[in-house]
Scaffold this motif. Sequence first.
Motif, PDB file in Angstrom:
ATOM      1  N   MET A   1       0.846  -1.198   0.000  1.00 54.06           N
ATOM      2  CA  MET A   1       0.000   0.000   0.000  1.00 54.06           C
ATOM      3  C   MET A   1       0.880   1.245   0.000  1.00 54.06           C
ATOM      4  O   MET A   1       1.199   1.806   1.043  1.00 54.06           O
ATOM      5  CB  MET A   1      -0.930  -0.028   1.224  1.00 54.06           C
ATOM      6  N   PRO A   2       1.303   1.691  -1.195  1.00 50.82           N
ATOM      7  CA  PRO A   2       2.168   2.880  -1.273  1.00 50.82           C
ATOM      8  C   PRO A   2       1.406   4.198  -1.187  1.00 50.82           C
ATOM      9  O   PRO A   2       2.020   5.251  -1.075  1.00 50.82           O
ATOM     10  CB  PRO A   2       2.819   2.725  -2.654  1.00 50.82           C
ATOM     11  N   PHE A   3       0.071   4.130  -1.243  1.00 52.26           N
ATOM     12  CA  PHE A   3      -0.731   5.344  -1.238  1.00 52.26           C
ATOM     13  C   PHE A   3      -1.129   5.738   0.182  1.00 52.26           C
ATOM     14  O   PHE A   3      -0.984   4.959   1.122  1.00 52.26           O
ATOM     15  CB  PHE A   3      -1.971   5.163  -2.112  1.00 52.26           C
ATOM     16  N   GLU A   4      -1.671   6.941   0.312  1.00 50.45           N
ATOM     17  CA  GLU A   4      -2.039   7.458   1.621  1.00 50.45           C
ATOM     18  C   GLU A   4      -3.528   7.271   1.911  1.00 50.45           C
ATOM     19  O   GLU A   4      -4.141   8.089   2.596  1.00 50.45           O
ATOM     20  CB  GLU A   4      -1.664   8.947   1.708  1.00 50.45           C
ATOM     21  N   ASN A   5      -4.118   6.198   1.391  1.00 53.25           N
ATOM     22  CA  ASN A   5      -5.548   5.964   1.602  1.00 53.25           C
ATOM     23  C   ASN A   5      -5.864   5.740   3.078  1.00 53.25           C
ATOM     24  O   ASN A   5      -5.168   5.001   3.768  1.00 53.25           O
ATOM     25  CB  ASN A   5      -6.015   4.753   0.799  1.00 53.25           C
ATOM     26  N   SER A   6      -6.939   6.367   3.535  1.00 50.26           N
ATOM     27  CA  SER A   6      -7.382   6.248   4.927  1.00 50.26           C
ATOM     28  C   SER A   6      -8.655   5.424   5.006  1.00 50.26           C
ATOM     29  O   SER A   6      -9.461   5.388   4.066  1.00 50.26           O
ATOM     30  CB  SER A   6      -7.621   7.629   5.533  1.00 50.26           C
ATOM     31  N   ILE A   7      -8.840   4.783   6.134  1.00 47.39           N
ATOM     32  CA  ILE A   7     -10.027   3.950   6.357  1.00 47.39           C
ATOM     33  C   ILE A   7     -11.180   4.829   6.829  1.00 47.39           C
ATOM     34  O   ILE A   7     -11.012   5.678   7.706  1.00 47.39           O
ATOM     35  CB  ILE A   7      -9.734   2.857   7.398  1.00 47.39           C
ATOM     36  N   VAL A   8     -12.335   4.616   6.228  1.00 47.11           N
ATOM     37  CA  VAL A   8     -13.554   5.310   6.650  1.00 47.11           C
ATOM     38  C   VAL A   8     -14.646   4.271   6.839  1.00 47.11           C
ATOM     39  O   VAL A   8     -14.581   3.165   6.291  1.00 47.11           O
ATOM     40  CB  VAL A   8     -14.001   6.372   5.620  1.00 47.11           C
ATOM     41  N   VAL A   9     -15.655   4.631   7.612  1.00 42.75           N
ATOM     42  CA  VAL A   9     -16.818   3.761   7.813  1.00 42.75           C
ATOM     43  C   VAL A   9     -18.056   4.540   7.388  1.00 42.75           C
ATOM     44  O   VAL A   9     -18.279   5.673   7.839  1.00 42.75           O
ATOM     45  CB  VAL A   9     -16.952   3.301   9.278  1.00 42.75           C
ATOM     46  N   VAL A  10     -18.841   3.925   6.509  1.00 41.28           N
ATOM     47  CA  VAL A  10     -20.023   4.573   5.948  1.00 41.28           C
ATOM     48  C   VAL A  10     -21.279   3.899   6.488  1.00 41.28           C
ATOM     49  O   VAL A  10     -21.371   2.670   6.530  1.00 41.28           O
ATOM     50  CB  VAL A  10     -20.015   4.483   4.403  1.00 41.28           C
ATOM     51  N   ASN A  11     -22.246   4.696   6.884  1.00 35.04           N
ATOM     52  CA  ASN A  11     -23.515   4.211   7.420  1.00 35.04           C
ATOM     53  C   ASN A  11     -24.563   4.268   6.307  1.00 35.04           C
ATOM     54  O   ASN A  11     -24.974   5.348   5.904  1.00 35.04           O
ATOM     55  CB  ASN A  11     -23.908   5.093   8.612  1.00 35.04           C
ATOM     56  N   VAL A  12     -24.975   3.091   5.791  1.00 37.93           N
ATOM     57  CA  VAL A  12     -25.926   3.056   4.681  1.00 37.93           C
ATOM     58  C   VAL A  12     -27.057   2.067   4.970  1.00 37.93           C
ATOM     59  O   VAL A  12     -26.974   1.254   5.890  1.00 37.93           O
ATOM     60  CB  VAL A  12     -25.235   2.659   3.355  1.00 37.93           C
TER      61      VAL A  12
END
Length: 252
Positions: free
Chosen positions: A134-145
């Motif tokens: 994972m060379p990118f700066e992606n962050s974890i998010v949680v979505v309420n659907v």
Amino acid sequence: MIFKQFIVSISLVLLAGCKTSTLNLEKIEGEQIPISEAIQPNQDITDFIKPYHDHVVKTLDSVLAYAPASYKKSDGEYNTALGNLMADIVYEQSNPIFKSRSNHDIDFVILNYGGIRAPISKGDITLKTAYEIMPFENSIVVVNVKGKNVNEAMNYLSKAKRPHPVSQLKLVINSDFNVTEALVKGQPIEEDKTYYIATNDYLYNGGDHMTFFKPNDSLYVLNYKWRNAIIDYFTKTDTINPVIDDRFIQIQ
């Protein structure tokens, strides 16, 4: 006095005779200088950066865990050992953080096949391994659907025909790529129920055409990078043991 007036007059005449010169760009020339061993490094610069270079190399080479085999994201048709591991890592590392902030559990995880950028080779897993995956700066998010969005996600997975990493899901598709079974934590999807999906910010914003995260009831930004979750998992794990299972399969 007359002499001063004469000097002033001459100065004014000279100033009036001066014209503002205008410079116009006529052409731009360039030269390509290939970088090769023929270019000798500047020793002063090399000596200056050497301590920092050595520190970075030593840090990246630090061993975090061990892999008993090699794992690639292409080692399966609809789910792979490496993809399963990445999704399970996001669930395991993120759920305690999310629950402490929201008093809810993550229902499932969905990531993207292309997000995994390197394999895990048999042997020592280092910090460098995590950066390669994972060379990118992606962050974890949680979505309420709602469950309707979850069903859209299942249809997306069935039509994508790729082993997008998922966790806490059971998805079965037939030979026509239609969903025949879809379970979240072992339970059928309810259209009006609220679900908490963990993903990364790139996918939440529509990456890989994953548009089913919107509209949503809420978004939780965990301020936790996907790479950091991988590093934290490797740090606490002596030997990884990812496997291909039945979380996403096709029946003929």
